[in-house]
Design a protein around this motif. Structure first.
Motif, short mmCIF file in Angstrom:
data_model
loop_
_atom_site.label_atom_id
_atom_site.label_comp_id
_atom_site.label_asym_id
_atom_site.label_seq_id
_atom_site.Cartn_x
_atom_site.Cartn_y
_atom_site.Cartn_z
N ARG A 45 93.91 113.68 -7.91
CA ARG A 45 93.69 114.77 -8.87
C ARG A 45 92.62 115.74 -8.39
O ARG A 45 92.66 116.92 -8.73
N THR A 46 91.68 115.22 -7.61
CA THR A 46 90.66 116.10 -7.02
C THR A 46 91.32 117.02 -6.00
O THR A 46 91.04 118.22 -5.94
N LEU A 47 92.24 116.45 -5.24
CA LEU A 47 92.99 117.22 -4.25
C LEU A 47 93.87 118.27 -4.93
O LEU A 47 93.99 119.40 -4.46
N ALA A 48 94.47 117.89 -6.06
CA ALA A 48 95.36 118.80 -6.79
C ALA A 48 94.59 119.89 -7.54
O ALA A 48 95.15 120.90 -7.91
N GLY A 49 93.29 119.67 -7.78
CA GLY A 49 92.49 120.66 -8.50
C GLY A 49 92.39 120.39 -9.99
O GLY A 49 91.94 121.24 -10.75
N ASP A 61 94.72 123.71 4.99
CA ASP A 61 94.97 124.66 6.08
C ASP A 61 93.71 125.41 6.48
O ASP A 61 93.75 126.62 6.72
N GLY A 62 92.60 124.73 6.49
CA GLY A 62 91.35 125.34 6.91
C GLY A 62 90.66 126.17 5.83
O GLY A 62 89.53 126.59 5.99
N LYS A 63 91.34 126.37 4.69
CA LYS A 63 90.77 127.22 3.64
C LYS A 63 90.08 126.34 2.58
O LYS A 63 90.65 125.35 2.13
N ASP A 64 88.88 126.72 2.21
CA ASP A 64 88.13 125.99 1.18
C ASP A 64 88.74 126.26 -0.19
O ASP A 64 88.71 127.39 -0.69
N VAL A 65 89.34 125.24 -0.80
CA VAL A 65 89.99 125.42 -2.11
C VAL A 65 89.24 124.68 -3.21
O VAL A 65 89.74 124.53 -4.32
N THR A 66 88.02 124.21 -2.90
CA THR A 66 87.27 123.36 -3.84
C THR A 66 87.17 123.99 -5.24
O THR A 66 87.28 123.30 -6.24
N ARG A 67 86.94 125.30 -5.30
CA ARG A 67 86.76 125.96 -6.60
C ARG A 67 88.02 126.65 -7.10
O ARG A 67 88.00 127.37 -8.10
N LEU A 68 89.12 126.46 -6.36
CA LEU A 68 90.37 127.14 -6.72
C LEU A 68 91.10 126.35 -7.81
O LEU A 68 91.20 125.13 -7.71
N PRO A 69 91.61 127.02 -8.86
CA PRO A 69 92.36 126.27 -9.87
C PRO A 69 93.65 125.69 -9.29
O PRO A 69 94.16 126.17 -8.29
N SER A 70 94.14 124.66 -9.97
CA SER A 70 95.28 123.89 -9.47
C SER A 70 96.49 124.77 -9.14
O SER A 70 97.13 124.59 -8.10
N ASP A 71 96.81 125.74 -10.02
CA ASP A 71 98.03 126.53 -9.81
C ASP A 71 97.92 127.50 -8.65
O ASP A 71 98.90 128.11 -8.26
#
Ligand SMILES: Nc1ncnc2c1ncn2[C@@H]1O[C@H](COP(=O)(O)OP(=O)(O)O)[C@@H](O)[C@H]1O
Ligand SMILES: [Mg+2]
Length: 353
Positions: A45-49, A61-71
């Motif tokens: 779920r952490t991976l999914a956001g 893919d090298g892009k930081d998605v930590t703060r990106l919403p799941s969708d």
């Protein structure tokens, strides 16, 4: 492809995942394996956001998605119970995410029919209510619903655990075939070690929020890096110091008598053939008939050695009789009694990630 670095996840003052590093390669079928409550779903779920980590970064893919919403993460998720909408048709279920995305109806129809064809759902089935489909067909709907959004990553949380054993085996193959056909990077969660070994390119074994080992199924089976992994994967008998000392005396091996030692069931035999080099006498304490083979327990030097004997119609030893247990000393797995780490020997190189 997917990189988790120093991820920490807490619920209130309970830390479910203290410090997780994972690296999943492009196109890989990667499995998180561990007992119930060890943090597999939390990691997924952490991976999914759906969960924000207290610390660390998630990269896709090298892009930081930590703060990106799941969708916005381009991940497709299949849940344990499929979470399909029972009152909607198969078509509507698959199209759901496209509607949320406000895709044009004509485009949606094209995308739904295209993905349905690729997962082997017919036009006739698309018109049905999901409740009218079998468990296997419902699973394909759940996978189609995730794939129709063209995710970069497919996440599957125990998608087979609610099914009966026979169906589970069939669907294992179906899922595996779909994954390799689409070539999509997949993170799969299960508590079933057999499933993990059969399906995965690589497996991460979890224990209390900590990854104990990452490796191919064969690496984690043949070279279990920790005592926990050794006990969780496969079936093995614990050896006593007395037993290990006797192995050394008879074979000239230099096993450590004060280590925690194990022998996997299939490495022990009652026949001296096939390169076995040491035989210890013992007493049969139980025999259970399983058709193709029988399971034996043999008591020797304080240890209860479990092994399988193929049923070939010839007379087999009964409980109470004296037999000899044969195996290769090199197959004895040894772990540090305090840390649980595998003890390295020259003939048993332990590879860590
Ligand atoms: N929302 C939550 N609030 C509090 N505790 C949670 C929550 N979700 C999970 N946990 C706890 O975190 C631990 C890991 O849970 P989970 O990731 O669901 O394990 P698994 O999927 O391996 O069975 C468990 O002890 C569980 O009780
Ligand atoms: Mg779970």
């Amino acid at each position: 492809m997917i990189r988790l670095d120093n991820i920490e996840v807490s619920f209130g003052d309970f830390t479910a995942i203290p410090n997780l590093d994972l690296h999943v390669r492009p196109g890989e079928f990667f499995t998180l394996l561990g007992p119930s409550g060890c943090g597999k779903t939390t990691a997924l779920r952490t991976l999914a956001g759906f969960i924000q980590p207290a610390k660390g970064t998630v990269r896709v893919d090298g892009k930081d998605v930590t703060r990106l919403p799941s969708d916005k993460r381009q991940v497709g998720m299949v849940f344990q119970n499929y979470a399909l909408f029972p009152s909607m048709s198969v078509w509507e279920n698959i199209a759901f995410g496209l509607r949320v995305r406000k895709e044009k109806p004509a485009d949606s129809d094209h995308l739904v029919r295209d993905i349905a064809r690729r997962v082997d759902l017919s036009d006739e089935q698309l018109a049905k209510n999901v409740a009218e489909l079998s468990g296997g067909q419902q699973q394909r709907v759940a996978v189609a619903r995730a794939l129709v959004l063209r995710p970069k990553i497919l996440l599957l949380d125990e998608p087979l655990s609610n099914l009966d054993a026979k169906l589970r085996h069939q669907l294992r193959q179906q899922l595996k075939d779909l994954q390799s056909e689409f070539g999509i990077t997949t993170v799969y969660v299960t508590h079933d070690q057999d499933e993990a070994l059969a399906m995965s390119d690589r497996v991460a074994v979890f224990n209390k929020g900590v990854v104990e080992q990452v490796g191919t199924p064969q690496e984690i089976y043949d070279h279990s890096a920790t005592e926990f992994v050794c006990n969780f994967i496969g079936d093995s008998s614990a050896l006593t110091p007395d037993f290990v000392a006797e192995v050394n005396r008879l074979s000239g091996a230099d096993l450590l008598t004060d280590a925690n030692s194990y022998l996997r069931v299939e490495k022990a035999s009652l026949n001296a053939d096939g390169g076995t080099v040491v035989g210890l006498p013992g007493t049969v304490t139980s025999r259970t008939y399983h058709g193709l083979h029988s399971r034996y327990v043999v008591h020797s030097h304080g240890a209860d050695i479990r092994l399988l004997l193929r049923e070939d119609g010839s007379p087999q030893p009964e409980p109470g009789s004296t037999v000899t247990v044969y195996f290769q000393p090199a197959h004895v797995l040894q772990y540090h009694p305090e840390t649980g780490a595998a003890l390295q020997r020259e003939d048993q190189a332990v590879r860590l990630p």
